[in-house]
Design a protein around this motif. Structure first.
Motif, PDB file in Angstrom:
ATOM      1  N   GLU A  17       0.807  -1.221   0.000  1.00 18.43           N
ATOM      2  CA  GLU A  17       0.000   0.000   0.000  1.00 18.43           C
ATOM      3  C   GLU A  17       0.841   1.273   0.000  1.00 18.43           C
ATOM      4  O   GLU A  17       0.282   2.372   0.013  1.00 18.43           O
ATOM      5  N   SER A  18       2.135   1.146  -0.038  1.00 22.27           N
ATOM      6  CA  SER A  18       3.017   2.314   0.030  1.00 22.27           C
ATOM      7  C   SER A  18       3.507   2.703  -1.356  1.00 22.27           C
ATOM      8  O   SER A  18       4.397   2.062  -1.913  1.00 22.27           O
ATOM      9  N   ARG A  19       2.962   3.754  -1.903  1.00 19.23           N
ATOM     10  CA  ARG A  19       3.375   4.222  -3.229  1.00 19.23           C
ATOM     11  C   ARG A  19       4.835   4.660  -3.235  1.00 19.23           C
ATOM     12  O   ARG A  19       5.575   4.375  -4.177  1.00 19.23           O
ATOM     13  N   ALA A  20       5.253   5.359  -2.204  1.00 24.21           N
ATOM     14  CA  ALA A  20       6.630   5.876  -2.161  1.00 24.21           C
ATOM     15  C   ALA A  20       7.646   4.743  -2.072  1.00 24.21           C
ATOM     16  O   ALA A  20       8.639   4.731  -2.814  1.00 24.21           O
ATOM     17  N   ASN A  21       7.437   3.806  -1.176  1.00 27.43           N
ATOM     18  CA  ASN A  21       8.385   2.704  -1.031  1.00 27.43           C
ATOM     19  C   ASN A  21       8.364   1.796  -2.251  1.00 27.43           C
ATOM     20  O   ASN A  21       9.402   1.302  -2.683  1.00 27.43           O
ATOM     21  N   PRO A  68       9.124   3.404   6.922  1.00 25.69           N
ATOM     22  CA  PRO A  68       8.310   4.588   7.196  1.00 25.69           C
ATOM     23  C   PRO A  68       8.525   5.005   8.648  1.00 25.69           C
ATOM     24  O   PRO A  68       8.746   4.151   9.518  1.00 25.69           O
ATOM     25  N   VAL A  69       8.484   6.284   8.901  1.00 25.32           N
ATOM     26  CA  VAL A  69       8.561   6.756  10.288  1.00 25.32           C
ATOM     27  C   VAL A  69       7.170   6.585  10.884  1.00 25.32           C
ATOM     28  O   VAL A  69       6.193   7.153  10.387  1.00 25.32           O
ATOM     29  N   TYR A  70       7.070   5.759  11.912  1.00 25.19           N
ATOM     30  CA  TYR A  70       5.811   5.495  12.615  1.00 25.19           C
ATOM     31  C   TYR A  70       5.914   6.078  14.018  1.00 25.19           C
ATOM     32  O   TYR A  70       6.778   5.650  14.783  1.00 25.19           O
ATOM     33  N   TRP A  71       5.056   6.994  14.347  1.00 27.62           N
ATOM     34  CA  TRP A  71       5.054   7.606  15.670  1.00 27.62           C
ATOM     35  C   TRP A  71       6.458   8.031  16.074  1.00 27.62           C
ATOM     36  O   TRP A  71       6.938   7.709  17.152  1.00 27.62           O
ATOM     37  N   THR A 111      10.363   7.304   4.737  1.00 27.34           N
ATOM     38  CA  THR A 111       9.191   8.016   4.262  1.00 27.34           C
ATOM     39  C   THR A 111       8.497   8.569   5.495  1.00 27.34           C
ATOM     40  O   THR A 111       8.438   7.911   6.539  1.00 27.34           O
ATOM     41  N   VAL A 112       8.007   9.799   5.361  1.00 26.75           N
ATOM     42  CA  VAL A 112       7.437  10.508   6.505  1.00 26.75           C
ATOM     43  C   VAL A 112       6.027  10.964   6.134  1.00 26.75           C
ATOM     44  O   VAL A 112       5.825  11.564   5.072  1.00 26.75           O
ATOM     45  N   GLY A 113       5.080  10.697   7.003  1.00 28.23           N
ATOM     46  CA  GLY A 113       3.705  11.085   6.728  1.00 28.23           C
ATOM     47  C   GLY A 113       3.508  12.585   6.665  1.00 28.23           C
ATOM     48  O   GLY A 113       2.866  13.109   5.760  1.00 28.23           O
ATOM     49  N   SER A 114       4.067  13.297   7.612  1.00 23.46           N
ATOM     50  CA  SER A 114       3.884  14.747   7.702  1.00 23.46           C
ATOM     51  C   SER A 114       4.818  15.494   6.760  1.00 23.46           C
ATOM     52  O   SER A 114       5.729  14.918   6.179  1.00 23.46           O
ATOM     53  N   MET A 156       3.670  12.022   3.010  1.00 27.68           N
ATOM     54  CA  MET A 156       3.050  10.822   2.458  1.00 27.68           C
ATOM     55  C   MET A 156       1.551  10.707   2.775  1.00 27.68           C
ATOM     56  O   MET A 156       0.801  10.141   2.002  1.00 27.68           O
ATOM     57  N   ILE A 157       1.108  11.247   3.900  1.00 26.87           N
ATOM     58  CA  ILE A 157      -0.323  11.148   4.225  1.00 26.87           C
ATOM     59  C   ILE A 157      -1.169  12.097   3.385  1.00 26.87           C
ATOM     60  O   ILE A 157      -2.393  11.990   3.372  1.00 26.87           O
ATOM     61  N   PHE A 158      -0.516  12.985   2.651  1.00 25.60           N
ATOM     62  CA  PHE A 158      -1.232  13.958   1.829  1.00 25.60           C
ATOM     63  C   PHE A 158      -1.302  13.531   0.367  1.00 25.60           C
ATOM     64  O   PHE A 158      -1.514  14.365  -0.510  1.00 25.60           O
ATOM     65  N   ASP A 159      -1.099  12.235   0.106  1.00 30.43           N
ATOM     66  CA  ASP A 159      -1.185  11.680  -1.241  1.00 30.43           C
ATOM     67  C   ASP A 159      -0.315  12.472  -2.217  1.00 30.43           C
ATOM     68  O   ASP A 159      -0.827  13.214  -3.069  1.00 30.43           O
ATOM     69  N   PRO A 160       0.994  12.306  -2.109  1.00 30.09           N
ATOM     70  CA  PRO A 160       1.909  13.083  -2.943  1.00 30.09           C
ATOM     71  C   PRO A 160       1.697  12.807  -4.429  1.00 30.09           C
ATOM     72  O   PRO A 160       1.217  11.740  -4.815  1.00 30.09           O
TER      73      PRO A 160
END
Length: 184
Positions: A17-21, A68-71, A111-114, A156-160
């Motif tokens: 599910e990770s487009r970037a990775n 991915p950076v998680y928390w 990969t970073v969500g924010s 990444m959470i903003f659908d790049p």
């Protein structure tokens, strides 16, 4: 001339599910000097084969940890991998003698969500990403790896956009294929 062998340790629990990775891995899949090692695919039962991991680390000159950076941290399996694999006598010593990892290069591909702006003193995270990654970088340095820095893509959470992911993947390919490392 000896070819630099690179081990890319992928630690993403939802890689499909990770487009970037996925873009990063697709960009390096044909490189002969690269071994991609997906921890979640290899160890779905979380039972890490330490001898196998030690052998993989011995066989490569550069280690890239892709996650991915998680928390504000690494994924749970990557943390378990650190605990099981990076042990005294193999990854580090207390007397200053060389370990099996001494002198190998290591860097992070995260990969970073924010957004990047989130990781600033005035941002929501209140500090730069490097400060959150300090336990990882210190672990690598304690294990006598030559830490080279981090290659990060944010938002990444903003659908790049596809363009953002393609540019990131091309830079990732460039770094790995030329044995360059991100600026620390």
């Amino acid at each position: 001339m000896t070819t630099n062998r690179t081990l890319v340790i992928v630690a993403h629990p939802n890689l499909a599910e990770s487009r970037a990775n996925a873009a990063r891995l697709a960009e390096i899949k044909d490189l002969d000097n690269v071994t991609v090692h997906d921890l979640y695919q290899t160890y779905p039962d979380l039972n890490i084969d330490v001898a196998r991991e030690h052998q993989l680390l011995r066989e490569h000159d550069t280690i890239v940890l892709q996650f991915p950076v998680y928390w504000y941290n690494v994924t749970s399996l990557l943390k378990a991998w650190f605990d099981a694999v990076l042990v005294h006598g193999f990854a580090f010593t207390f007397d200053g003698s060389a370990s099996a990892l001494s002198g190998k290069k290591a860097w992070l591909a995260v990969t970073v969500g924010s957004t990047l702006e989130t990781y600033a003193a005035e941002g929501l995270a209140r500090r730069p990403l490097d400060e959150y990654l300090a336990p990882v970088t210190q672990t690598l340095e304690f294990c006598q790896l030559d830490y080279q820095g981090v290659h990060a893509v944010y938002g990444m959470i903003f659908d790049p956009s596809d363009e953002t992911l393609i540019l990131d993947a091309k830079e990732y390919h460039r770094l790995i294929s030329t044995s360059e490392t991100p600026a620390g």
